[in-house]
Design an enzyme around this catalytic site. Sequence first.
Site, mmCIF file in Angstrom:
data_model
loop_
_atom_site.group_PDB
_atom_site.id
_atom_site.type_symbol
_atom_site.label_atom_id
_atom_site.label_comp_id
_atom_site.label_asym_id
_atom_site.label_seq_id
_atom_site.Cartn_x
_atom_site.Cartn_y
_atom_site.Cartn_z
ATOM 1 N N ARG A 298 0.819 -1.208 0.000
ATOM 2 C CA ARG A 298 0.000 0.000 0.000
ATOM 3 C C ARG A 298 0.858 1.265 0.000
ATOM 4 O O ARG A 298 0.531 2.243 -0.662
ATOM 5 C CB ARG A 298 -0.963 -0.016 1.195
ATOM 6 C CG ARG A 298 -2.100 -0.972 0.960
ATOM 7 C CD ARG A 298 -3.039 -1.175 2.123
ATOM 8 N NE ARG A 298 -4.099 -2.078 1.666
ATOM 9 C CZ ARG A 298 -5.161 -2.441 2.380
ATOM 10 N NH1 ARG A 298 -5.330 -1.974 3.603
ATOM 11 N NH2 ARG A 298 -6.071 -3.251 1.865
ATOM 12 N N TYR B 175 -5.900 -0.909 -7.044
ATOM 13 C CA TYR B 175 -5.322 -2.148 -6.482
ATOM 14 C C TYR B 175 -4.724 -1.984 -5.084
ATOM 15 O O TYR B 175 -4.627 -0.885 -4.587
ATOM 16 C CB TYR B 175 -4.395 -2.856 -7.464
ATOM 17 C CG TYR B 175 -3.137 -2.222 -8.001
ATOM 18 C CD1 TYR B 175 -2.546 -1.108 -7.448
ATOM 19 C CD2 TYR B 175 -2.514 -2.807 -9.117
ATOM 20 C CE1 TYR B 175 -1.367 -0.592 -7.985
ATOM 21 C CE2 TYR B 175 -1.345 -2.283 -9.652
ATOM 22 C CZ TYR B 175 -0.778 -1.179 -9.078
ATOM 23 O OH TYR B 175 0.368 -0.676 -9.595
ATOM 24 N N GLU B 176 -4.445 -3.095 -4.460
ATOM 25 C CA GLU B 176 -4.061 -3.122 -3.029
ATOM 26 C C GLU B 176 -5.121 -2.485 -2.151
ATOM 27 O O GLU B 176 -4.804 -1.818 -1.163
ATOM 28 C CB GLU B 176 -2.714 -2.409 -2.802
ATOM 29 C CG GLU B 176 -1.551 -2.977 -3.554
ATOM 30 C CD GLU B 176 -1.398 -4.475 -3.391
ATOM 31 O OE1 GLU B 176 -1.854 -5.022 -2.382
ATOM 32 O OE2 GLU B 176 -0.828 -5.104 -4.298
ATOM 33 N N GLY B 177 -6.372 -2.716 -2.482
ATOM 34 C CA GLY B 177 -7.485 -2.132 -1.731
ATOM 35 C C GLY B 177 -7.910 -0.845 -2.394
ATOM 36 O O GLY B 177 -7.194 0.155 -2.311
ATOM 37 N N GLN C 255 -9.592 1.891 1.561
ATOM 38 C CA GLN C 255 -8.588 2.588 2.376
ATOM 39 C C GLN C 255 -9.277 3.539 3.357
ATOM 40 O O GLN C 255 -8.905 3.628 4.529
ATOM 41 C CB GLN C 255 -7.619 3.394 1.500
ATOM 42 C CG GLN C 255 -6.881 2.582 0.441
ATOM 43 C CD GLN C 255 -5.989 1.508 1.031
ATOM 44 O OE1 GLN C 255 -5.434 1.679 2.101
ATOM 45 N NE2 GLN C 255 -5.884 0.388 0.342
#
Lengths: 592, 592
Positions: free
Chosen positions: A294, A434-436, A441
């Site tokens: 992240r 991506y990555e949440g 977030q």
Amino acid sequence: MPSYTAPTKDMQFVLHDLLKISQSDIPGYSELEADFTAAILEEAGKITSEVLAPLNVVGDTEGCVLENGVVRTPTGFQEAFDQVRDGGWTALDMPEDFGGQGLPYVMGTAVGEMFSSANQAFTMYQGLTHGAASAILAHGSDDQKAAYLPKMVSCEWTGTMNLTEPHCGTDLGLMRTKAVPQDDGSYKISGQKIFISAGEHEMSSNIIHLVLAKIPGGPDGIKGVSLFIVPKFILNDDGTPGARNGVSCGKIEEKMGIHGNSTCVMNYDEATGYLLGEAHKGMRAMFTMMNEARLGVGMQGLAQAEAAYQNAVIYAKDRLQGRAVTGVENPDGPADPLIVHPDIRRNLMDQKSFIEGARAFMLWGAMMIDQSHRQNDKAADGLISLLTPVIKGFLTDQGYDMTVQAQQVYGGHGYIEEWGMSQFTRDARIAMIYEGANGVQALDLVGRKLAADGGKHVMAFFELVKNFIKDNDGNEALKQDFLNPLKAASKDLQAAGMYFMQNGMKNPNHALSGSYDFMHLFGHVCLGLMWAQMAKAATEALDAGASDTSFYETKIATGRYYMARRLPATAMHLARINSGADTVMALDAANF
Amino acid sequence: MPSYTAPTKDMQFVLHDLLKISQSDIPGYSELEADFTAAILEEAGKITSEVLAPLNVVGDTEGCVLENGVVRTPTGFQEAFDQVRDGGWTALDMPEDFGGQGLPYVMGTAVGEMFSSANQAFTMYQGLTHGAASAILAHGSDDQKAAYLPKMVSCEWTGTMNLTEPHCGTDLGLMRTKAVPQDDGSYKISGQKIFISAGEHEMSSNIIHLVLAKIPGGPDGIKGVSLFIVPKFILNDDGTPGARNGVSCGKIEEKMGIHGNSTCVMNYDEATGYLLGEAHKGMRAMFTMMNEARLGVGMQGLAQAEAAYQNAVIYAKDRLQGRAVTGVENPDGPADPLIVHPDIRRNLMDQKSFIEGARAFMLWGAMMIDQSHRQNDKAADGLISLLTPVIKGFLTDQGYDMTVQAQQVYGGHGYIEEWGMSQFTRDARIAMIYEGANGVQALDLVGRKLAADGGKHVMAFFELVKNFIKDNDGNEALKQDFLNPLKAASKDLQAAGMYFMQNGMKNPNHALSGSYDFMHLFGHVCLGLMWAQMAKAATEALDAGASDTSFYETKIATGRYYMARRLPATAMHLARINSGADTVMALDAANF
């Protein structure tokens, strides 16, 4: 074609004038003298601008192709990857025990920004390997570390993260991939994973997939998820890659951008896997990768903005169009350069003030990671944990917007692929997802991080801001332009937190309806803090008789812009938050 | 693949509940009874959703190809174009004298939104023809009108606008294309034009290029520019297309989006052209096209947002992911649909409240065009002239942002071309650029339109807002949620105008540094006004016992969202404007 020049000087300013890293007591920092970091950054600047940046458009144009199960990466990627490996760039901040150079994370971050700016799609091959290696480092057995890490640190083997399935991304509890225990202690992994970056390619002699799967009979939902190492080639007893494992790339996705990275559908068909960490504790292990990832994705937002900005500046100085409203500035030419026009200035200053503030924020965050890892500093760990969703969400949203603004400077040419500005926008778009996704977030920030440890970390952040303002209260040079706006913005952030406390208990929707605005409000306050601190550092450098006055004066002027023009967004975000959930949740789903 | 359903009901609400068009005294409006407009909109809805929308992805994927001088449009475009022509859709608001249906511009606008939503790249072929025909209508001789208009109104022939050259876009005074007078009264046109939408294709039997060029010996700069008609095939004496003219497509640009439209480099090599309007008055004639085109482009922003929103809603209702924080809502499923989550709601409400507000703004603007054209109403003409850059700039910026938000609802799938959400974003991006990049719109607004006719039109706008608030002062249902926020926002807009007046005279940079923010501030106030008026209209409909209570209640709730959540942006824009030019202009160009 766009060009890229590494912002070495600005990084040096952040590392030495602002963060004063070599004076820090963090282990490993004392050797980070300005000469030493300059040497590293100059070298990184060279390979990124000369080798990787020219391949950026190539990667976008050619993309990756799957033919007979083999993935062909764009022309030149293999050679560049060899060069990056040979230069030791993949191992900068990995432990020396496994062949890394053992440098602090803060240096890996500075260099990482350059790599991402120059060629995000390319850099993801090594970036994911870094993340996977970190997870093995944190959760692997000694045997696993010995077997995989040296090759992954050198990127002789690359790595991947396998989380998403067609029907589940954020909600991994719905996962269907299963891992059936075998008599020899290994597992047979079966299922389909999608959106697997660098999932298949020929640039490394093995690919180490980290795969989330459920062991039958385990707990339901997210608590029944375990993490597995699934090598593309199963290792022989001597540690060399041996038999092909039951994992294959079913398809390469056609994406909006990052075409140079192979985004794969991965099919696991009774593939041999090895449990990494404890059974059913897979999410915990995966979070080791995800938190690092992240931060890395937040950096991509900044990095794409930087690359796009550089080219927008070049164009704004070159392109002659119209005359300055205050009088001709280029009398010998048929028109003045774009950069004379106030609205072009506004556009470029938005970018510049974001980028430099974000860079400071990013490197400060990286320093906290080092404090956490190298000093076991719980306060730093708590604060960076709080700020991780802000870095990820705010920097990627704003970074994307800045690439759009950079593209706008080019007018019609910004829309034509030949000029390369569209690619920055298209590549930057993924970082918001991506990555949440950034909404996740915001949820993480407001629903989890804010109240973590009794709200101690957010209180620490406010203390930090308050103390900075108090400590510099007598500094008239800072007060009007920096401290006062920072104080106002910080007050907005506190008021938003207060609103959540007072209303979120009654109805959590009141907090979650404002989560996205809170993430942005928080991001602006962080950048405001960075700018106030940078203005102070620049003023001190000038007072100390620094020779490059124009650099430091520009720094202060850019900070003034951020405080005057960007920071007022906090009041808008607060107003939105304070309006609560009623208007947000008013409609029946059928009425959308 | 995305789908599209025409928002007929919402358009009917705007036309009849809000604008009450059939009660207006504008010539041609009395026949626009609800049944009649419903019939048109339903038919337009059918062809756009059934014929054009399915070709949207096809156009994006295949693009246009230039082979041996011939441009091949995507599969199905020719057949669809024939169908559109046969249905008379290209001629809706063109004069009956030339084969049009003579309907008011407001109807052309409503139908035009549907066409743009369904397939922007496709619709541009007819849209540019419409613009070119309007210019001939306004400035052509009787012979020219007779020769070109009937075929262009029916789109048997299509049209183009040729302004930009490689070295000049906004600053057309730098133009190099020249027009040499011939003995027979025609001109020989030579030069290169770029970014020519629909510049070359085989869907029509002739293409009528309108080309800006300079007659040698004329005044320097923009005052020496004339407008010419340059047909692809020179007309025979009997009016049929004859000899091929010296104009050809040199290249099709690779663009970020609108792949289905052929964006051409056009080479003019002693092509035969005919002066349109007066010599050296080309810009005036071109502005006839550009003003109309700017409104049309503003509409594209709204239209792409609408199409993207519809699909985001479908996905948010379908996709099961996570559980509502206030308790499970879909107990029989493995998870709740995305639409239960507050941040997804926020995202969708941003879109919905923008779109419906923008639609009202757009159609109100179209009504002013009718007042101007059909009643010679100078006040309406002045007001729409003032609002044109706001419609173009604000609607395309916000419309683009909304497509990005819609894409975000899809998470990773939003980034994959297969799902079609990326196309809405990529297609929407161009609208911020063409027909005058949005920075130029802001310049036009603040540098020209604001002070036009002694500032009379902006004063009229403020009067309109003030009177609406005053007239409804006793309406408690409106006061708190609509009138008060509108009053505050309008006050911000007035304060910004005051800042420009007080500071712009001393230094125009103080005004121009705030021009972009002013454009957005203005746009928000316009949408705030629309929402207050729509809330009133919806309340009246409910009071009158309208059967579809849920539609009207949803309308009011959506308006409340806009006022509470979107309108607070005005204070931020004002703060930025009030900070003046100092921080914007502080840096030497070398220090960027």
